[in-house]
Design a protein around this motif. Structure first.
Motif: not given
Length: 185
Positions: A2-7, A116-126, A129-137
């Motif tokens: 799985x790819x981790x996407x903060x979107x 998919x990572x949702x939420x500003x605080x959780x996305x910033x934490x991810x 922690x270098x856990x995000x592979x992709x940003x979807x804005x």
């Protein structure tokens, strides 16, 4: 894997909610096309924070009509006393031991599909922690002037991005960036 996407959808000036914590002005212009629906259909699990989870008046509504009918992992310090309704596709797990655990569990549940990572605080934490592979804005055609910022609290963190895709609809633009881990050192 799985790819981790903060979107998230954001105003042009970088806010993901208005000064009252509401999202409706941002989503007013959100009309996904076939390409966006295809990206959304590749979601295998969602990680969100407790504030994002609590934005609905009725937590049981997730099982009835949430756009992602997949396992949801809610990062929280205090799980609710009553567990919300689930269905054959959507389960809700409250994770109390950090973003790394939430993402690890979500990746296991997602299989080959995206997390998919949702939420500003959780996305910033991810991101920290270098856990995000992709940003979807998704950029809404709106200036809010104040509210919750998508990229706040990232002091001292430099993240290099590579644009991999842009989707334009009649009302908005969605931009996808690969997180360049080599550029983060």
């Amino acid at each position: 894997m799985a790819k981790v996407c903060f979107g998230m959808i954001t105003s042009l000036d970088g806010f993901i909610s208005d000064r009252h914590g509401k999202l409706d002005k941002l989503y007013k212009s959100f009309k996904p096309n076939d390409e966006i629906n295809e990206v959304m259909a590749n979601t295998g699990a969602v990680v969100m924070g407790r504030r994002t989870y609590d934005m609905t008046d009725d937590p049981d509504a997730y099982a009835d009509d949430y756009e992602f009918q997949v396992p949801i992992f809610v990062l929280t310090h205090h799980p609710p006393a009553k567990h919300p309704k689930e269905n054959d596709n959507l389960s809700i797990t409250f994770v109390t031991d950090g973003i790394e655990t939430a993402v690890r569990k979500a990746k296991a549940a997602a299989g080959e599909r995206d997390v998919v990572v949702l939420g500003a605080d959780v996305g910033q934490q991810a991101l920290r922690a270098n856990l995000v592979d992709e940003l979807q804005i998704a950029i809404a055609p709106l200036l809010l002037g104040t509210g919750t910022r998508m990229f706040d609290h990232l002091e001292g963190l430099e993240i290099h991005l590579e644009k991999i895709r842009a989707i334009e609809t009649d009302e908005q633009m969605e931009v996808y960036y690969k997180v360049n881990r080599q550029g983060t050192d």
